[in-house]
Design a protein around this motif. Structure first.
Motif, PDB file in Angstrom:
ATOM      1  N   LEU A  24       1.026  -1.160  -0.097  1.00 16.94           N
ATOM      2  CA  LEU A  24      -0.096   0.028  -0.233  1.00 16.94           C
ATOM      3  C   LEU A  24       0.917   1.139   0.031  1.00 16.94           C
ATOM      4  N   GLU A  25       1.936   1.024   0.581  1.00 13.81           N
ATOM      5  CA  GLU A  25       2.963   2.229   0.520  1.00 13.81           C
ATOM      6  C   GLU A  25       3.218   2.662  -0.920  1.00 13.81           C
ATOM      7  N   GLU A  26       3.651   1.907  -1.847  1.00 12.10           N
ATOM      8  CA  GLU A  26       4.116   2.188  -3.027  1.00 12.10           C
ATOM      9  C   GLU A  26       3.025   2.863  -3.803  1.00 12.10           C
ATOM     10  N   LEU A  27       1.724   2.474  -3.509  1.00 13.94           N
ATOM     11  CA  LEU A  27       0.659   3.060  -4.260  1.00 13.94           C
ATOM     12  C   LEU A  27       0.149   4.368  -3.467  1.00 13.94           C
ATOM     13  N   ASP A  28       0.737   4.779  -2.391  1.00 12.54           N
ATOM     14  CA  ASP A  28       0.246   5.964  -1.745  1.00 12.54           C
ATOM     15  C   ASP A  28      -1.132   5.719  -0.892  1.00 12.54           C
ATOM     16  N   LEU A  29      -1.275   4.614  -0.707  1.00  6.77           N
ATOM     17  CA  LEU A  29      -2.523   4.163   0.334  1.00  6.77           C
ATOM     18  C   LEU A  29      -2.249   3.899   1.506  1.00  6.77           C
ATOM     19  N   GLU A  30      -0.988   4.113   2.191  1.00  4.57           N
ATOM     20  CA  GLU A  30      -0.791   4.077   3.549  1.00  4.57           C
ATOM     21  C   GLU A  30      -1.628   4.874   4.411  1.00  4.57           C
ATOM     22  N   GLU A  31      -1.760   6.101   4.347  1.00  7.09           N
ATOM     23  CA  GLU A  31      -2.471   7.004   4.845  1.00  7.09           C
ATOM     24  C   GLU A  31      -4.070   6.391   4.975  1.00  7.09           C
ATOM     25  N   GLY A  32      -4.383   5.942   3.890  1.00  6.46           N
ATOM     26  CA  GLY A  32      -5.966   5.596   3.686  1.00  6.46           C
ATOM     27  C   GLY A  32      -6.176   4.211   4.504  1.00  6.46           C
ATOM     28  N   ARG A  33      -5.125   3.507   4.507  1.00  3.06           N
ATOM     29  CA  ARG A  33      -5.059   2.198   5.347  1.00  3.06           C
ATOM     30  C   ARG A  33      -5.221   2.746   6.955  1.00  3.06           C
ATOM     31  N   MET A  34      -4.438   3.692   7.423  1.00  3.50           N
ATOM     32  CA  MET A  34      -4.577   4.271   8.676  1.00  3.50           C
ATOM     33  C   MET A  34      -5.977   4.685   9.320  1.00  3.50           C
ATOM     34  N   LYS A  35      -6.363   5.434   8.025  1.00  4.27           N
ATOM     35  CA  LYS A  35      -8.000   6.009   8.287  1.00  4.27           C
ATOM     36  C   LYS A  35      -8.759   4.730   8.275  1.00  4.27           C
ATOM     37  N   LEU A  36      -8.872   3.706   7.503  1.00  5.11           N
ATOM     38  CA  LEU A  36      -9.623   2.624   7.609  1.00  5.11           C
ATOM     39  C   LEU A  36      -9.556   1.895   8.800  1.00  5.11           C
ATOM     40  N   GLN A  37      -8.176   1.824   9.318  1.00  6.41           N
ATOM     41  CA  GLN A  37      -8.040   1.029  10.702  1.00  6.41           C
ATOM     42  C   GLN A  37      -8.628   1.771  11.719  1.00  6.41           C
ATOM     43  N   GLU A  38      -8.723   3.025  11.812  1.00  5.04           N
ATOM     44  CA  GLU A  38      -9.356   4.027  12.873  1.00  5.04           C
ATOM     45  C   GLU A  38     -10.732   3.913  12.951  1.00  5.04           C
ATOM     46  N   ALA A  39     -11.253   3.984  11.475  1.00  5.26           N
ATOM     47  CA  ALA A  39     -12.788   3.902  11.399  1.00  5.26           C
ATOM     48  C   ALA A  39     -13.212   2.707  11.631  1.00  5.26           C
ATOM     49  N   ALA A  40     -12.781   1.625  11.373  1.00  8.80           N
ATOM     50  CA  ALA A  40     -13.400   0.219  11.307  1.00  8.80           C
ATOM     51  C   ALA A  40     -12.754  -0.360  12.945  1.00  8.80           C
ATOM     52  N   ASN A  41     -11.811   0.150  13.234  1.00  5.36           N
ATOM     53  CA  ASN A  41     -11.161  -0.564  14.821  1.00  5.36           C
ATOM     54  C   ASN A  41     -10.570  -1.796  14.211  1.00  5.36           C
ATOM     55  N   VAL A  42      -9.998  -1.908  13.240  1.00  5.71           N
ATOM     56  CA  VAL A  42      -9.357  -3.429  13.138  1.00  5.71           C
ATOM     57  C   VAL A  42      -7.905  -2.919  12.380  1.00  5.71           C
ATOM     58  N   ASP A  43      -6.617  -3.914  12.596  1.00  7.83           N
ATOM     59  CA  ASP A  43      -5.573  -3.839  12.117  1.00  7.83           C
ATOM     60  C   ASP A  43      -5.755  -4.282  10.471  1.00  7.83           C
ATOM     61  N   ILE A  44      -5.057  -3.499   9.364  1.00  5.81           N
ATOM     62  CA  ILE A  44      -5.195  -4.061   8.067  1.00  5.81           C
ATOM     63  C   ILE A  44      -3.771  -4.440   7.642  1.00  5.81           C
ATOM     64  N   THR A  45      -3.644  -5.569   7.150  1.00  9.00           N
ATOM     65  CA  THR A  45      -2.133  -5.612   6.674  1.00  9.00           C
ATOM     66  C   THR A  45      -1.815  -4.910   5.433  1.00  9.00           C
ATOM     67  N   PRO A  46      -0.783  -4.217   5.373  1.00 10.41           N
ATOM     68  CA  PRO A  46      -0.279  -3.102   4.441  1.00 10.41           C
ATOM     69  C   PRO A  46       0.003  -3.629   2.950  1.00 10.41           C
ATOM     70  N   VAL A  47      -0.619  -4.806   2.593  1.00 10.68           N
ATOM     71  CA  VAL A  47      -0.485  -5.470   1.089  1.00 10.68           C
ATOM     72  C   VAL A  47      -1.781  -5.748   0.759  1.00 10.68           C
ATOM     73  N   GLY A  48      -1.775  -5.483  -0.661  1.00 10.10           N
ATOM     74  CA  GLY A  48      -3.080  -5.844  -1.408  1.00 10.10           C
ATOM     75  C   GLY A  48      -2.665  -6.757  -2.555  1.00 10.10           C
ATOM     76  N   VAL A  49      -3.565  -7.875  -2.762  1.00  7.86           N
ATOM     77  CA  VAL A  49      -3.593  -8.719  -3.955  1.00  7.86           C
ATOM     78  C   VAL A  49      -4.572  -8.682  -4.921  1.00  7.86           C
ATOM     79  N   VAL A  50      -4.225  -8.380  -6.213  1.00  8.69           N
ATOM     80  CA  VAL A  50      -4.893  -8.306  -7.276  1.00  8.69           C
ATOM     81  C   VAL A  50      -4.982  -9.370  -8.370  1.00  8.69           C
ATOM     82  N   SER A  51      -6.129  -9.652  -8.683  1.00  9.98           N
ATOM     83  CA  SER A  51      -6.361 -10.571 -10.010  1.00  9.98           C
ATOM     84  C   SER A  51      -7.300 -10.093 -10.702  1.00  9.98           C
TER      85      SER A  51
END
Length: 352
Positions: free
Chosen positions: A169-196
């Motif tokens: 997520l860092e290389e896609l500039d989504l790390e800040e978004g991950r932090m916001k999601l974690q705070e909003a949903a109150n869960v830990d999110i792994t900083p990797v996405g897998v696409v198919s």
């Protein structure tokens, strides 16, 4: 008079000959006339992991794309169409993770080598190495992946990922978004996405080159949600999420809205319109820099600026209340510039 057995034999021979006739009619040029993406039949999926062990697969409902007669391929993904199968989770993904009000689409581009596919009409399926570019949030990554190209018939082809593609997520500039999601949903999110993906293309008609329709970039244009007025739960959830975006901006020490705020405000207006039975509190908050009195005044005036913007758009005055809380309600300590920026915010709350 020929026997029935002879007639059956003739029909059987004709059916056996059909595939050969069809194959000979297909072109050796894999890009003849070009191709248009069949968005309804295509899929782009991504897998995320929360709490270290819970995997969730999501997708996008609105895709468009083409392959030109020269083998230039492009697929566009409207990020507002993110589909997690849960309404408010979709809203969090749109506003907190992808920030679709600023970055409405992702774009995949590639160049297919015709020399690798000239015998596709005979082999029907080929696996090739494909260099591609992936652009999201203004960041472009150049990668290579293995894909399977399968010719279904002369006018339909499928391009599929063979193995999933991982991004940090860092290389896609989504790390800040991950932090916001974690705070909003109150869960830990792994900083990797897998696409198919599984992209289906239909051959274009002779004389009508393939084309991608213009994206409709109005607020929530393709969002997967019920149209028209929303329920109390949906309204409350959306205003809570909007409060966490951090995308309403003012110049330092100013109470005038920055133009960078407009994309989010347009989405706010759309949601307020669809929650007609509710009054909205617009609350201004500051950090601790400056005097208590100064911060109180600034917070009140910034909230009033947002209210005035909505008034000018046609929202009735009796549906909104602007209040300021100054520095009295920080969400984090004011000990770093990053934390102070989080405390300088506008929040939205449904009033009973």
């Amino acid at each position: 008079m020929k026997s029935a057995a002879f007639r059956v034999l003739c029909v059987f021979a004709f059916l056996l000959a059909l595939p050969l006739g069809m194959a000979s009619a297909q072109s050796a040029d894999p890009f003849e006339y070009g191709w248009n993406l069949d968005g309804d039949a295509s899929e782009l999926r991504f897998l995320s992991v929360k709490k270290s062990k819970i995997a969730e697969t999501s997708s996008f409902a609105t895709l468009s794309g083409l392959i030109t007669e020269n083998g230039q391929a492009q697929v566009r993904v409207l990020l507002d169409s993110v589909d997690t199968k849960v309404d408010l989770r979709n809203v969090r993904m749109r506003f907190l993770f992808f920030e679709t009000f600023k970055f409405p689409e992702a774009i995949i581009t590639a160049e297919l080598n015709p020399e690798l596919l000239t015998d596709l009409h005979m082999t029907r399926r080929k696996e090739i190495e494909l260099p591609y570019s992936f652009t999201l949030r203004g960041v472009t990554l150049d990668r290579t992946t293995d894909v399977a190209v399968t010719l279904i018939d002369n006018d339909r082809v499928v391009v599929s990922s063979i193995t999933p593609i991982a991004f940090t997520l860092e290389e896609l500039d989504l790390e800040e978004g991950r932090m916001k999601l974690q705070e909003a949903a109150n869960v830990d999110i792994t900083p990797v996405g897998v696409v198919s993906f599984n992209f289906v293309f239909n051959r274009a008609q002779p004389g009508t080159p393939p084309d991608i329709p213009e994206a409709v970039l109005t607020p929530a244009a393709v969002a997967l949600e019920t149209k028209g007025d929303m329920s109390e739960e949906a309204c409350r959830g959306r205003f809570e999420i909007l409060s966490k975006t951090g995308n309403i901006f003012f110049a330092s020490g100013s109470t005038r809205l920055d133009d960078k705020s407009i994309p989010l405000l347009e989405n706010l207006y759309d949601i307020v319109n669809r929650c007609p039975g509710f009054r909205l509190e617009i609350a201004g908050h500051t950090d601790s820099i400056g005097s208590d009195q100064q911060n109180q005044v600034i917070s009140e005036r910034r909230a009033a600026s947002v209210r005035t913007w909505l008034l000018d758009k046609g929202i009735p005055s009796d549906r909104m209340a602007a209040v300021g809380y100054g520095e009295a309600r920080p969400i984090v300590s004011n000990d770093t510039p990053q934390n102070r920026a989080r405390n300088r915010r506008i929040e939205f709350t449904v009033l009973n």
